[in-house]
Design a protein around this motif. Structure first.
Motif, PDB file in Angstrom:
ATOM      1  N   THR A 239       1.056  -1.163  -0.015  1.00  0.00           N
ATOM      2  CA  THR A 239       0.126  -0.028  -0.029  1.00  0.00           C
ATOM      3  C   THR A 239       0.726   1.311   0.051  1.00  0.00           C
ATOM      4  O   THR A 239       1.774   1.260   0.800  1.00  0.00           O
ATOM      5  CB  THR A 239      -1.040  -0.036   1.325  1.00  0.00           C
ATOM      6  N   VAL A 240       0.586   2.192  -1.026  1.00  0.00           N
ATOM      7  CA  VAL A 240       1.505   3.319  -1.224  1.00  0.00           C
ATOM      8  C   VAL A 240       0.982   4.546  -0.328  1.00  0.00           C
ATOM      9  O   VAL A 240      -0.200   4.979  -0.606  1.00  0.00           O
ATOM     10  CB  VAL A 240       1.555   3.724  -2.732  1.00  0.00           C
ATOM     11  N   ALA A 241       1.554   4.807   0.801  1.00  0.00           N
ATOM     12  CA  ALA A 241       1.225   5.924   1.599  1.00  0.00           C
ATOM     13  C   ALA A 241       1.397   7.208   1.053  1.00  0.00           C
ATOM     14  O   ALA A 241       2.141   7.463  -0.111  1.00  0.00           O
ATOM     15  CB  ALA A 241       2.084   5.794   3.206  1.00  0.00           C
ATOM     16  N   GLU A 242       0.982   8.344   1.523  1.00  0.00           N
ATOM     17  CA  GLU A 242       0.981   9.619   0.934  1.00  0.00           C
ATOM     18  C   GLU A 242       2.602  10.020   1.066  1.00  0.00           C
ATOM     19  O   GLU A 242       3.320   9.731   2.099  1.00  0.00           O
ATOM     20  CB  GLU A 242       0.313  10.645   1.904  1.00  0.00           C
ATOM     21  N   GLN A 243       2.801  10.721   0.036  1.00  0.00           N
ATOM     22  CA  GLN A 243       4.316  11.198  -0.463  1.00  0.00           C
ATOM     23  C   GLN A 243       5.251   9.924  -0.520  1.00  0.00           C
ATOM     24  O   GLN A 243       6.485  10.265  -0.196  1.00  0.00           O
ATOM     25  CB  GLN A 243       4.546  11.870   0.654  1.00  0.00           C
ATOM     26  N   GLU A 244       4.681   8.665  -0.966  1.00  0.00           N
ATOM     27  CA  GLU A 244       5.442   7.736  -1.077  1.00  0.00           C
ATOM     28  C   GLU A 244       5.397   7.287  -2.767  1.00  0.00           C
ATOM     29  O   GLU A 244       4.346   7.642  -3.325  1.00  0.00           O
ATOM     30  CB  GLU A 244       5.245   6.617  -0.389  1.00  0.00           C
ATOM     31  N   ALA A 245       6.221   6.702  -3.134  1.00  0.00           N
ATOM     32  CA  ALA A 245       6.531   6.046  -4.684  1.00  0.00           C
ATOM     33  C   ALA A 245       6.525   4.657  -4.857  1.00  0.00           C
ATOM     34  O   ALA A 245       7.483   4.220  -4.064  1.00  0.00           O
ATOM     35  CB  ALA A 245       7.273   6.999  -5.312  1.00  0.00           C
ATOM     36  N   LEU A 246       5.960   4.084  -5.444  1.00  0.00           N
ATOM     37  CA  LEU A 246       6.284   2.478  -5.701  1.00  0.00           C
ATOM     38  C   LEU A 246       6.959   2.275  -7.089  1.00  0.00           C
ATOM     39  O   LEU A 246       6.705   2.726  -7.845  1.00  0.00           O
ATOM     40  CB  LEU A 246       4.919   1.712  -5.849  1.00  0.00           C
ATOM     41  N   PHE A 247       8.006   1.428  -6.819  1.00  0.00           N
ATOM     42  CA  PHE A 247       8.842   0.979  -8.170  1.00  0.00           C
ATOM     43  C   PHE A 247       8.365  -0.504  -8.583  1.00  0.00           C
ATOM     44  O   PHE A 247       8.583  -1.064  -7.334  1.00  0.00           O
ATOM     45  CB  PHE A 247      10.345   1.262  -8.067  1.00  0.00           C
ATOM     46  N   ALA A 248       8.035  -0.802  -9.729  1.00  0.00           N
ATOM     47  CA  ALA A 248       7.743  -2.222  -9.567  1.00  0.00           C
ATOM     48  C   ALA A 248       8.293  -2.762 -11.117  1.00  0.00           C
ATOM     49  O   ALA A 248       8.590  -1.941 -11.916  1.00  0.00           O
ATOM     50  CB  ALA A 248       6.024  -2.313  -9.773  1.00  0.00           C
ATOM     51  N   ALA A 249       8.601  -3.987 -11.029  1.00  0.00           N
ATOM     52  CA  ALA A 249       8.903  -4.969 -12.390  1.00  0.00           C
ATOM     53  C   ALA A 249       8.628  -5.992 -12.226  1.00  0.00           C
ATOM     54  O   ALA A 249       8.464  -6.542 -11.066  1.00  0.00           O
ATOM     55  CB  ALA A 249      10.649  -4.624 -12.195  1.00  0.00           C
ATOM     56  N   ALA A 250       8.350  -6.722 -13.488  1.00  0.00           N
ATOM     57  CA  ALA A 250       8.190  -8.261 -13.732  1.00  0.00           C
ATOM     58  C   ALA A 250       8.876  -8.820 -14.766  1.00  0.00           C
ATOM     59  O   ALA A 250       9.170  -8.040 -15.581  1.00  0.00           O
ATOM     60  CB  ALA A 250       6.586  -8.096 -13.834  1.00  0.00           C
ATOM     61  N   SER A 251       9.434  -9.917 -14.551  1.00  0.00           N
ATOM     62  CA  SER A 251      10.433 -10.197 -15.435  1.00  0.00           C
ATOM     63  C   SER A 251      10.261 -11.853 -15.727  1.00  0.00           C
ATOM     64  O   SER A 251       9.571 -12.608 -15.031  1.00  0.00           O
ATOM     65  CB  SER A 251      11.784 -10.239 -15.334  1.00  0.00           C
ATOM     66  N   VAL A 252      10.670 -12.388 -16.918  1.00  0.00           N
ATOM     67  CA  VAL A 252      10.598 -13.737 -17.318  1.00  0.00           C
ATOM     68  C   VAL A 252      12.022 -14.087 -17.976  1.00  0.00           C
ATOM     69  O   VAL A 252      12.510 -13.074 -18.739  1.00  0.00           O
ATOM     70  CB  VAL A 252       9.642 -13.991 -18.100  1.00  0.00           C
ATOM     71  N   GLY A 253      12.707 -15.039 -17.845  1.00  0.00           N
ATOM     72  CA  GLY A 253      13.961 -15.557 -18.117  1.00  0.00           C
ATOM     73  C   GLY A 253      14.912 -14.926 -17.343  1.00  0.00           C
ATOM     74  O   GLY A 253      14.851 -14.152 -16.602  1.00  0.00           O
ATOM     75  N   GLY A 254      16.414 -15.437 -17.672  1.00  0.00           N
ATOM     76  CA  GLY A 254      17.542 -14.894 -16.981  1.00  0.00           C
ATOM     77  C   GLY A 254      18.398 -15.587 -16.424  1.00  0.00           C
ATOM     78  O   GLY A 254      18.084 -16.974 -16.498  1.00  0.00           O
ATOM     79  N   PRO A 255      19.621 -15.319 -15.847  1.00  0.00           N
ATOM     80  CA  PRO A 255      20.682 -16.229 -15.246  1.00  0.00           C
ATOM     81  C   PRO A 255      20.022 -16.983 -14.127  1.00  0.00           C
ATOM     82  O   PRO A 255      19.135 -16.475 -13.403  1.00  0.00           O
ATOM     83  CB  PRO A 255      21.706 -15.389 -15.047  1.00  0.00           C
TER      84      PRO A 255
END
Length: 359
Positions: A239-255
């Motif tokens: 849940t993103v609170a006031e004056q917060e920022a969310l960074f998100a990523a989703a991935s498939v594959g990799g080492p």
């Protein structure tokens, strides 16, 4: 006029003077509602399928599956801006047929998707968006509809637990079989971010206090690790609170043993801080490829940040605006840790573009 009842839920004071002037007082019936002959004191809005109970002054909807009337929730709009992008790479095969790149999906406004599907999403908070990476094209093209229709069924507020389960169920429906195909999804509704991934895919969620400068990325404030459940799914919710920022990523594959923190914090997050989601995805994939991984790769990322005080700030796809600091949650596998190969044939990056049909 038929939706005045929605305004009355959140701003009853606007109607008090009118009610007093009309002499109706607390017995006033909202516009668009008709008395029900079989339920004294109950009124029904046929257009919106909403019930109004005079005694409690509450608005209800009928959960036909449970056979119960439940209180309706009117979605809120949070002052947040969505910035997202994605990239993918086919297998780097020296000879023979290369496996194609996994599919990526970035939808900056799920409410527009719901409108196109004629699904009622008035109870879902805004902004609403999603990121998805899929090893299967059918799942990539079908997941968003499965999710929209599933969330449209319950017109009360979705709890955190129910929202996470809905994502998992929608992915099961789209994949055909539980956790058999690699996929990772992050769905944003209002100030909440829910994520789910299967074996061979991963997601990363990070919270940061909003920062004004894009020059330096603030270090993580705290983190939470998550593990797959018995069915092979990994899920998480922030849940993103006031004056917060969310960074998100989703991935498939990799080492296999990938430096999760190093890649996310050193390569991807700084680009997201500047509002360059697609550039960050491309840069991260190139770093993985340069490290010797030849597998098909896909990465989708986004930032959800406070809307600028000046100018228009709505769900959008790539721009510079007020940035962030954090807290964090992730799953193990692909680009961010141990991963398995995708599938595909060689060639350039492949992306499922759903925005075109929504304009």
């Amino acid at each position: 006029g038929k939706d005045l009842w929605k305004l009355k839920i959140h701003n009853p004071a606007l109607f008090r003077d009118k009610e007093k002037g009309a002499g109706a007082g607390p017995d006033m019936i909202p516009p668009g509602f008709e008395a029900m002959s079989d339920k004294p004191g109950w009124f029904y809005n046929r257009a919106d399928k909403i019930f109004f109970v005079m005694a409690t002054r509450k608005f209800l909807w009928l959960d036909e599956e449970a056979g119960q009337h439940k209180e309706i929730y009117e979605g809120q709009t949070f002052p947040l801006v969505f910035t997202g992008g994605a990239a993918s790479l086919a297998e780097d095969a020296e000879k023979g047929k290369a496996r194609p790149a996994p599919k990526t999906v970035v939808i900056p406004d799920l409410h527009r998707v719901a409108a196109a599907l004629k699904a009622d999403w008035a109870h879902i908070d805004k902004p609403s968006a999603m990121l998805g990476v899929f090893d299967d094209e059918v799942a990539a093209r079908g997941f968003h509809e499965k999710l929209v229709r599933r969330l449209a069924v319950n017109r009360s507020r979705w709890s955190d637990a129910a929202l996470s389960l809905a994502l998992k169920a929608a992915l099961e429906d789209a994949n055909g079989q539980a956790a058999s195909k690699p996929a990772a999804i992050v769905v944003l509704t209002g100030h909440r971010a829910a994520a789910v991934s299967t074996h061979g895919a991963a997601f990363q969620l990070t919270l940061r206090p909003a920062q004004a400068s894009t020059a330096t990325l603030c270090p993580p404030s705290s983190s939470t690790s998550v593990k797959p459940d018995a069915s092979g799914f990994t899920s998480g919710l922030f849940t993103v609170a006031e004056q917060e920022a969310l960074f998100a990523a989703a991935s498939v594959g990799g080492p296999k043993p990938g430096p999760a923190q190093e890649l996310f914090e050193g390569t991807l997050a700084p680009q997201l801080l500047k509002g360059w989601a697609r550039t960050g995805s491309i840069t991260a994939l190139k770093a993985v490829r340069k490290g010797g991984c030849k597998d098909p790769l896909a990465l989708a990322c986004a930032r959800l940040s406070p809307a600028p005080l000046t100018g228009s700030g709505s769900s959008t796809s790539s721009s510079s605006e007020a940035p962030a600091k954090r807290q964090k949650l992730g799953s193990a596998s692909p680009i961010f840790a141990a991963g398995t190969a995708g599938a595909g044939s060689g060639g350039k990056a492949d992306q499922v573009r759903l925005r075109q049909g929504l304009i």
